[in-house]
Design a protein around this motif. Structure first.
Motif, PDB file in Angstrom:
ATOM      1  N   PHE A 118       8.381  45.500  26.386  1.00 58.25           N
ATOM      2  CA  PHE A 118       8.080  44.073  26.281  1.00 58.25           C
ATOM      3  C   PHE A 118       9.390  43.303  26.433  1.00 58.25           C
ATOM      4  O   PHE A 118      10.325  43.534  25.660  1.00 58.25           O
ATOM      5  CB  PHE A 118       7.454  43.739  24.916  1.00 58.25           C
TER       6      PHE A 118
ATOM      7  N   LYS B 223      10.982  37.042  24.228  1.00 61.68           N
ATOM      8  CA  LYS B 223      10.000  35.969  24.096  1.00 61.68           C
ATOM      9  C   LYS B 223      10.113  34.988  25.266  1.00 61.68           C
ATOM     10  O   LYS B 223       9.106  34.553  25.830  1.00 61.68           O
ATOM     11  CB  LYS B 223      10.212  35.250  22.767  1.00 61.68           C
TER      12      LYS B 223
ATOM     13  N   GLN C 149       8.525  36.466  28.335  1.00 62.89           N
ATOM     14  CA  GLN C 149       7.077  36.617  28.106  1.00 62.89           C
ATOM     15  C   GLN C 149       6.376  35.254  28.179  1.00 62.89           C
ATOM     16  O   GLN C 149       5.293  35.137  28.751  1.00 62.89           O
ATOM     17  CB  GLN C 149       6.801  37.270  26.747  1.00 62.89           C
TER      18      GLN C 149
ATOM     19  N   ASN D  36       3.507  34.298  30.771  1.00 61.70           N
ATOM     20  CA  ASN D  36       2.198  33.848  30.294  1.00 61.70           C
ATOM     21  C   ASN D  36       1.776  32.506  30.876  1.00 61.70           C
ATOM     22  O   ASN D  36       0.580  32.233  30.999  1.00 61.70           O
ATOM     23  CB  ASN D  36       2.183  33.784  28.764  1.00 61.70           C
TER      24      ASN D  36
ATOM     25  N   THR E 166       0.234  41.625  25.974  1.00 62.01           N
ATOM     26  CA  THR E 166       1.259  40.610  26.256  1.00 62.01           C
ATOM     27  C   THR E 166       2.081  41.077  27.473  1.00 62.01           C
ATOM     28  O   THR E 166       2.025  42.253  27.856  1.00 62.01           O
ATOM     29  CB  THR E 166       2.131  40.357  25.005  1.00 62.01           C
TER      30      THR E 166
ATOM     31  N   VAL F 253      -0.206  48.796  19.691  1.00 56.71           N
ATOM     32  CA  VAL F 253       0.993  49.641  19.671  1.00 56.71           C
ATOM     33  C   VAL F 253       0.821  50.807  18.710  1.00 56.71           C
ATOM     34  O   VAL F 253       0.370  50.636  17.580  1.00 56.71           O
ATOM     35  CB  VAL F 253       2.231  48.823  19.283  1.00 56.71           C
TER      36      VAL F 253
ATOM     37  N   TYR G 149       6.173  39.640  16.553  1.00 50.33           N
ATOM     38  CA  TYR G 149       6.588  38.245  16.679  1.00 50.33           C
ATOM     39  C   TYR G 149       5.619  37.517  17.597  1.00 50.33           C
ATOM     40  O   TYR G 149       4.908  38.133  18.394  1.00 50.33           O
ATOM     41  CB  TYR G 149       8.041  38.088  17.147  1.00 50.33           C
ATOM     42  N   GLN G 150       5.602  36.198  17.422  1.00 51.57           N
ATOM     43  CA  GLN G 150       4.570  35.406  18.103  1.00 51.57           C
ATOM     44  C   GLN G 150       5.117  34.682  19.328  1.00 51.57           C
ATOM     45  O   GLN G 150       6.209  34.102  19.289  1.00 51.57           O
ATOM     46  CB  GLN G 150       3.993  34.385  17.115  1.00 51.57           C
TER      47      GLN G 150
ATOM     48  N   SER H  50      -0.107  34.457  20.927  1.00 51.74           N
ATOM     49  CA  SER H  50      -0.319  35.909  20.892  1.00 51.74           C
ATOM     50  C   SER H  50       0.864  36.621  20.235  1.00 51.74           C
ATOM     51  O   SER H  50       1.963  36.078  20.144  1.00 51.74           O
ATOM     52  CB  SER H  50      -0.536  36.442  22.306  1.00 51.74           C
ATOM     53  N   TRP H  51       0.622  37.833  19.766  1.00 55.76           N
ATOM     54  CA  TRP H  51       1.619  38.601  19.015  1.00 55.76           C
ATOM     55  C   TRP H  51       2.055  39.846  19.772  1.00 55.76           C
ATOM     56  O   TRP H  51       1.227  40.600  20.271  1.00 55.76           O
ATOM     57  CB  TRP H  51       1.046  39.004  17.657  1.00 55.76           C
ATOM     58  N   THR H  52       3.384  40.058  19.822  1.00 54.95           N
ATOM     59  CA  THR H  52       3.990  41.218  20.475  1.00 54.95           C
ATOM     60  C   THR H  52       4.666  42.072  19.409  1.00 54.95           C
ATOM     61  O   THR H  52       5.231  41.542  18.463  1.00 54.95           O
ATOM     62  CB  THR H  52       5.084  40.746  21.455  1.00 54.95           C
TER      63      THR H  52
END
Lengths: 177, 177
Positions: A8, A11, A14, A18, A32, A161, B152-153, B158-160
């Motif tokens: 991942f 943030k 991501q 998104n 995600t 996960v 974390y958001q 959404s949450w990763t």
């Protein structure tokens, strides 16, 4: 159960991914934004503990790697998927290779094209429109990835996960135990 | 960034929870079914590495615990949320407590009611209808949880997963290093 290994990104990346996926990726709600290191494979509950140990052996041998994106690209005409192209550095290619060694099952089916998908499963017309828009802009981003995650898939298609693996080769290089 | 610590139950229990969440939980697409051990808290990138280490110190002291569900319950009239009630065993309560020690920030705001949410943010009428249906059936399930996840958001809600922590107190009880 179905499993996969991914990284991942931060943030920041991501959130950027998104902003496209929300509109153009039907998998948006299932997982995600990610870069796949080992595509979907089947394993039962017993096998997965064993596989998990083998994956850890690999990640223990690898350092954190640089994830660098430069541009949008597309898998069309093979499949109508648009993605952030990730530079296939030597470190990244070697990590992917080690995650597909004999003891970790399944030969890799395709050539490794590291990427973060942002749009998929579109009609050709829609794909061409979107791709024409985004290919003019760059995705100039660079960050360090220091961990991978082993995921499994639920019946509704979403991914949970199972385990996190630190890439801590540097810490372990003097550990001969 | 916003962080939280959760346990993801087995695929079996997650699939069951999702069969309700799909229809009754607007957070359905933001995170897979989970039991929260440490509710949302704020931390920046530097703090989180430190917090992560502190969480590991806690999980290193705890054994895998039994997650046992018996029935549906509801937080109404406080909030219209329906959940699988999880038995608050001593192990689970102690784990929650240790995750809210001074060095881990934030006092716990509410009494700890371990649960897996399956419906929320409904109008009172809808809540009452659904709750009347499900409270007649049990959720007789038991499993061992051997890991927690720090999430974390993202901007879209959404949450990763950031990190996985094994509950391996048993392995460490003779490790005084």
């Amino acid at each position: 159960m179905k499993y996969g290994v991914v990284a991942f990104p931060s943030k920041k990346l991501q959130d950027l991914a998104n902003s496209y996926r929300k509109r153009y990726d039907p998998h948006y709600a299932l997982i995600t934004p990610h870069m796949t290191l080992k595509g979907v494979f089947e394993a039962n509950d017993n096998e997965i503990e064993e596989l998990s140990k083998k994956i850890r052996k690999v990640t223990d041998q690898h350092n954190p790697f640089k994830l660098q994106t430069t541009s949008f690209s597309s898998f069309a005409p093979v499949t109508n998927a648009i993605y952030f192209k990730v530079v296939p550095t030597d470190d990244l290619v070697k990590l992917h290779e080690d995650l597909h060694k004999e003891s970790l099952g399944s030969e890799t089916e395709y050539a490794f094209v590291p990427h973060i998908t942002i749009a998929q499963k579109m009609a050709s017309g829609e794909h061409d429109d979107i791709y024409a828009q985004v290919r003019m802009i760059g995705v100039d981003h660079e960050e360090m990835i220091d961990r991978l995650h082993l995921l499994y898939q639920l019946e509704d298609g979403s991914w949970t996960v199972y385990e996190t693996f630190r890439l801590n080769g540097a810490e372990n290089q003097f550990d001969f135990s």
